[in-house]
Design a protein around this motif. Structure first.
Motif, mmCIF file in Angstrom:
data_model
loop_
_atom_site.group_PDB
_atom_site.id
_atom_site.type_symbol
_atom_site.label_atom_id
_atom_site.label_comp_id
_atom_site.label_asym_id
_atom_site.label_seq_id
_atom_site.Cartn_x
_atom_site.Cartn_y
_atom_site.Cartn_z
ATOM 1 N N PRO A 127 -15.858 4.650 13.008
ATOM 2 C CA PRO A 127 -15.838 3.237 13.099
ATOM 3 C C PRO A 127 -15.386 2.583 13.052
ATOM 4 O O PRO A 127 -14.376 1.907 14.175
ATOM 5 C CB PRO A 127 -14.877 4.025 10.963
ATOM 6 N N ILE A 128 -16.030 1.769 13.103
ATOM 7 C CA ILE A 128 -15.917 0.301 13.353
ATOM 8 C C ILE A 128 -15.679 -1.170 13.012
ATOM 9 O O ILE A 128 -15.025 -2.255 13.350
ATOM 10 C CB ILE A 128 -16.926 0.224 14.768
ATOM 11 N N ASN A 129 -15.602 -0.383 11.508
ATOM 12 C CA ASN A 129 -15.166 -1.668 10.886
ATOM 13 C C ASN A 129 -14.004 -1.856 9.972
ATOM 14 O O ASN A 129 -14.431 -1.757 8.827
ATOM 15 C CB ASN A 129 -16.469 -2.252 10.224
ATOM 16 N N LEU A 130 -12.996 -1.351 10.104
ATOM 17 C CA LEU A 130 -12.353 -0.179 9.837
ATOM 18 C C LEU A 130 -11.479 -1.928 8.752
ATOM 19 O O LEU A 130 -10.902 -1.255 7.160
ATOM 20 C CB LEU A 130 -11.287 0.164 10.213
ATOM 21 N N HIS A 131 -11.207 -2.661 8.874
ATOM 22 C CA HIS A 131 -11.189 -3.840 8.353
ATOM 23 C C HIS A 131 -11.499 -3.897 6.779
ATOM 24 O O HIS A 131 -10.997 -4.206 5.984
ATOM 25 C CB HIS A 131 -10.925 -4.675 9.123
ATOM 26 N N GLN A 132 -13.062 -3.680 7.540
ATOM 27 C CA GLN A 132 -13.810 -4.055 5.692
ATOM 28 C C GLN A 132 -14.020 -2.546 5.164
ATOM 29 O O GLN A 132 -15.131 -2.558 4.336
ATOM 30 C CB GLN A 132 -14.516 -4.495 6.344
ATOM 31 N N ASN A 133 -13.154 -1.490 5.539
ATOM 32 C CA ASN A 133 -13.839 -0.228 4.744
ATOM 33 C C ASN A 133 -12.433 0.066 3.427
ATOM 34 O O ASN A 133 -11.855 0.142 3.542
ATOM 35 C CB ASN A 133 -13.744 0.529 6.292
ATOM 36 N N SER A 134 -13.481 0.415 2.730
ATOM 37 C CA SER A 134 -13.243 0.298 1.156
ATOM 38 C C SER A 134 -12.030 1.307 1.030
ATOM 39 O O SER A 134 -10.865 1.478 0.935
ATOM 40 C CB SER A 134 -13.791 -0.009 0.064
ATOM 41 N N ILE A 135 -12.120 2.614 1.692
ATOM 42 C CA ILE A 135 -11.893 3.716 2.366
ATOM 43 C C ILE A 135 -10.608 3.857 2.483
ATOM 44 O O ILE A 135 -9.683 3.896 2.470
ATOM 45 C CB ILE A 135 -12.824 5.522 2.323
ATOM 46 N N PHE A 136 -10.542 3.111 4.216
ATOM 47 C CA PHE A 136 -9.346 3.229 4.973
ATOM 48 C C PHE A 136 -8.142 1.875 4.461
ATOM 49 O O PHE A 136 -6.570 2.218 4.093
ATOM 50 C CB PHE A 136 -9.970 2.281 5.900
ATOM 51 N N ASN A 137 -9.117 0.982 3.781
ATOM 52 C CA ASN A 137 -8.251 0.205 3.404
ATOM 53 C C ASN A 137 -7.140 0.555 1.855
ATOM 54 O O ASN A 137 -6.450 0.714 1.678
ATOM 55 C CB ASN A 137 -8.899 -0.961 2.421
ATOM 56 N N ALA A 138 -7.367 1.335 1.213
ATOM 57 C CA ALA A 138 -7.162 2.247 0.433
ATOM 58 C C ALA A 138 -6.056 3.545 0.352
ATOM 59 O O ALA A 138 -5.354 3.318 0.014
ATOM 60 C CB ALA A 138 -8.232 3.214 0.015
ATOM 61 N N THR B 193 1.211 1.227 2.027
ATOM 62 C CA THR B 193 2.330 0.739 1.675
ATOM 63 C C THR B 193 3.003 0.820 0.184
ATOM 64 O O THR B 193 3.913 0.446 0.038
ATOM 65 C CB THR B 193 1.584 -0.409 1.579
ATOM 66 N N SER B 194 2.192 1.356 -0.461
ATOM 67 C CA SER B 194 2.952 1.409 -1.803
ATOM 68 C C SER B 194 4.072 2.788 -2.319
ATOM 69 O O SER B 194 4.804 3.444 -3.266
ATOM 70 C CB SER B 194 1.455 1.907 -3.431
ATOM 71 N N THR B 195 3.569 3.619 -1.087
ATOM 72 C CA THR B 195 4.440 4.955 -0.918
ATOM 73 C C THR B 195 6.216 4.525 -0.485
ATOM 74 O O THR B 195 7.025 4.971 -1.173
ATOM 75 C CB THR B 195 3.791 6.223 -0.632
ATOM 76 N N LEU B 196 5.781 3.230 0.588
ATOM 77 C CA LEU B 196 7.212 3.235 0.895
ATOM 78 C C LEU B 196 7.599 2.154 0.422
ATOM 79 O O LEU B 196 8.974 1.928 0.027
ATOM 80 C CB LEU B 196 6.996 2.475 2.587
ATOM 81 N N ASN B 197 7.132 1.232 -0.327
ATOM 82 C CA ASN B 197 8.060 0.244 -1.222
ATOM 83 C C ASN B 197 8.271 0.911 -2.632
ATOM 84 O O ASN B 197 9.656 0.951 -2.648
ATOM 85 C CB ASN B 197 6.616 -1.209 -1.757
ATOM 86 N N ALA B 198 7.721 2.054 -2.993
ATOM 87 C CA ALA B 198 8.399 2.608 -4.222
ATOM 88 C C ALA B 198 9.347 4.151 -3.208
ATOM 89 O O ALA B 198 10.483 4.038 -4.508
ATOM 90 C CB ALA B 198 7.471 3.909 -4.572
ATOM 91 N N ASP B 199 9.587 4.601 -2.850
ATOM 92 C CA ASP B 199 10.678 5.216 -1.886
ATOM 93 C C ASP B 199 11.873 4.161 -1.465
ATOM 94 O O ASP B 199 12.706 4.804 -1.702
ATOM 95 C CB ASP B 199 10.585 6.020 -1.007
ATOM 96 N N LEU B 200 11.035 3.185 -0.783
ATOM 97 C CA LEU B 200 12.557 3.241 -0.430
ATOM 98 C C LEU B 200 13.684 2.084 -0.939
ATOM 99 O O LEU B 200 15.485 2.654 -0.305
ATOM 100 C CB LEU B 200 11.921 1.716 0.723
ATOM 101 N N PRO B 201 13.824 1.393 -2.069
ATOM 102 C CA PRO B 201 14.860 1.538 -2.885
ATOM 103 C C PRO B 201 15.995 2.285 -3.346
ATOM 104 O O PRO B 201 16.875 2.262 -3.299
ATOM 105 C CB PRO B 201 14.253 1.119 -3.873
ATOM 106 N N SER B 202 15.087 3.305 -3.423
ATOM 107 C CA SER B 202 16.049 5.088 -4.147
ATOM 108 C C SER B 202 16.394 5.802 -2.754
ATOM 109 O O SER B 202 16.815 6.642 -3.236
ATOM 110 C CB SER B 202 15.012 5.371 -5.182
ATOM 111 N N ASP B 203 14.960 6.033 -1.929
ATOM 112 C CA ASP B 203 15.904 6.829 -0.839
ATOM 113 C C ASP B 203 16.489 7.236 0.092
ATOM 114 O O ASP B 203 15.970 6.085 1.004
ATOM 115 C CB ASP B 203 13.827 7.716 -0.311
#
Length: 584
Positions: free
Chosen positions: A32-43, A49-59
């Motif tokens: 793949p060459i357009n990963l910055h714009q790929n919705s699958i990759f961005n998801a 990001t959301s996993t780390l943000n959720a885990d960092l305060p408590s783990d």
């Protein structure tokens, strides 16, 4: 012809009994060459990001450790990687030495990940794999003398339990952890790190002075110390038998490279990798503390522990920006030729885990995403520090992780958890993104020459690769032809799927011709399972069928797709049929 048909029938039957499809090893689609714009990759990155943000305060196993993460590809740059995430732990924020904020230029120790850079330097300065089958004794006179002495001493030559057979060990054995030699000499030996009276209280027998390593208590061993003591170390296995991790192997390799090049290893690394890639935060010895993350003190964290001549095995320092730059250069063949890189990114041996192999010096983890995808990784740990680099050659992408924390066990577990989180989400996303981008190949292609009646239709469905649903040449249904040659029961059972070969050719017009190979076979399932179903019948044998049906010296399974300079798919060529079909 009868023998060929029988062979094809037997091999295709074996694969069809267990699985519907039998993809080739390697990428299914162009990277793949357009990963910055790929919705699958961005998801996927949003999930990280959301996993780390959720885990960092408590783990508590994560939030005490500072870390840096980057995901990159050959299409991005050090200034703008695909993804980055930096976390500064409370301990780092309040540090009295070193940085108080983690960013892309923060320096960490990278431990055994240094081995990748050592092998990279070797491949660059010693003509790739030219010397890998040569005995290491050709380049290390101290070991040559040991090997000669073993030949003259019947006990040492016959007692393979207590004496490594140095004359059998090759450069490649050392690089691939297959030499069967000791893990270390001196370093971490209990006899030099712990008072002997304390060890005897724990049940250890007393040692003579001759049995205690002469180095390793305040640092690592230099050359003379290493070769005085290492030959007396017991082997772990015979050569080329089973992988056994060895740090000493890479110190030996650095000496061998010095012999071949007549240069010091520090200079070789600097001139081969650090300077050409403009690595501003990479060094062999400790940089000024102001650039690094230092949990605790410089001494307790091992920030300034001197690796000396053992640095090639685990002593380097780097930032996440530099680590990703080195990784990106490997994938992009910036310094090595594509042929040498391909040879380097391959397994050398299995381990006892089916999804874990060993390379030179890669730790290769296999993922199942409708096919086998290998992640070429290397991890390193040194007390407070940990590092991972992971490369997916199939997608020209990868990731880097650096960690540092005051508790070595928690730092190590944090490295593993983060690496696992990223690897699983990333591999799945990259494979899905490549498939998504490959939709540009789908559609109907026709021969615009009057009265030829030749066409082909490609689709992407839930299966692997690109499916051929219709194929006509000069009015003849080529799927019927495939059915005949491959002895497939019915036309409905015929499967023709294209897989990317990585054989590309760019021409002066700006167009790129992209090579594919087709796996042609049957999707028919046997109504009566075999009495003795096992790995032979259930494994993929498609690789053995490449070029099995040829016409005028070209395989019926060879296809070439033209993509113009604007990235638009223009045409496809079934090469054996000597025709070009234009996309409609």
């Amino acid at each position: 012809m009868t023998m060929l048909k029988s062979l094809l029938c037997y091999m295709l039957l074996g694969t069809a009994l267990a699985i519907d499809y039998c993809p080739l090893y390697g990428p299914q689609y162009p990277p793949p060459i357009n990963l910055h714009q790929n919705s699958i990759f961005n998801a996927a990155t949003n999930n990280i990001t959301s996993t780390l943000n959720a885990d960092l305060p408590s783990d508590g196993t994560i939030n005490t450790t500072s870390f840096a993460i980057q995901i990159f590809s050959t299409e991005d740059s050090a200034e703008n990687p695909l993804f980055k995430y930096y976390y500064t732990s409370p301990a780092t924020q309040n540090a009295t030495v070193g940085v108080t904020h983690i960013d892309g230029d923060t320096v960490f120790r990278i431990g055994s990940l240094s081995k990748v850079w050592t092998l990279y330097t070797w491949l660059l300065r010693a003509d790739g794999y030219k010397y890998f089958n040569r005995p290491i004794t050709d380049f290390i006179p101290e070991l040559r003398r040991v090997a000669h002495q073993q030949k003259r001493n019947q006990t040492k030559s016959e007692d393979t339990v207590d004496f490594a057979q140095w004359g059998e060990i090759t450069v490649g054995d050392l690089a691939g952890q297959m030499a069967g030699i000791a893990r270390d000499y001196g370093l971490n030996d209990l006899a030099v790190t712990t008072p002997l009276y304390a060890l005897e209280a724990l049940g250890f027998s007393a040692l003579t002075c001759a049995e205690i390593p002469a180095c390793g208590s305040g640092g690592t061993c230099n050359r003379s110390e290493l070769f005085r003591g290492l030959p007396s170390s017991h082997p772990t296995f015979p050569t080329s038998h089973s992988p056994a991790y060895s740090n000493a192997a890479f110190q030996i390799l650095s000496y061998a490279l010095e012999k071949i090049t007549n240069s010091k290893f520090d200079s070789l690394l600097t001139d081969s990798i650090i300077n050409p890639l403009n690595l501003s935060r990479t060094s062999i010895s400790a940089p000024p503390a102001q650039y690094g993350v230092i949990p605790g003190t410089e001494a307790s964290s091992y920030w300034n522990f001197p690796f000396g001549e053992e640095a090639p095995t685990g002593g380097y320092y780097a930032s996440i920006n530099d680590l990703s730059t080195v990784s990106r250069s490997i994938l992009a063949n910036t310094l090595l030729s594509p042929a040498v890189t391909r040879r380097w990114l391959k397994p050398i041996t299995h381990t006892s885990s089916l999804d874990f192999a060993v390379g030179q010096p890669w730790e290769i983890f296999s993922y199942q995403e409708g096919r086998t995808i290998d992640l070429f990784a290397k991890m390193g740990n040194i007390v407070a520090y940990g590092a991972t680099m992971g490369l997916s050659p199939d997608h020209n992408a990868g990731f880097s992780v650096l960690v540092a924390g005051p508790n070595p066990a928690l730092a190590s577990s944090t490295l593993t958890m983060i690496s696992d989180l990223i690897a699983k989400l990333l591999i799945t996303a990259l494979e899905a993104a490549a498939k998504d981008e490959a939709k540009k190949f789908t559609g109907t292609y026709v021969d615009t020459t009057p009265n030829t009646n030749s066409s082909i239709t490609l689709v992407i469905d839930s299966g692997p690769g690109i499916s051929v649903t219709s194929w006509i040449n000069n009015g003849v249904n080529m799927l019927e032809t495939v059915k005949t040659f491959y002895q497939i029961p019915t036309l409905a059972d015929v499967s023709v799927r294209l897989y990317y070969t990585t054989l590309d050719h760019r021409v002066e017009s700006g167009s790129t011709f992209i090579g594919f190979r087709a796996v042609m076979g049957s999707l028919a399932e046997s109504n009566t399972p075999p009495a003795y179903q096992g790995p032979i019948g259930s494994s993929c044998h498609s690789w053995q069928l490449i070029d099995s049906v040829i016409y005028g010296n070209i395989g019926l399974d060879k296809f070439l797709v033209e993509v113009n300079e604007a990235g638009q798919v223009v045409s496809i060529q079934p090469r054996a049929l000597r025709t070009t079909l234009t996309k409609q």
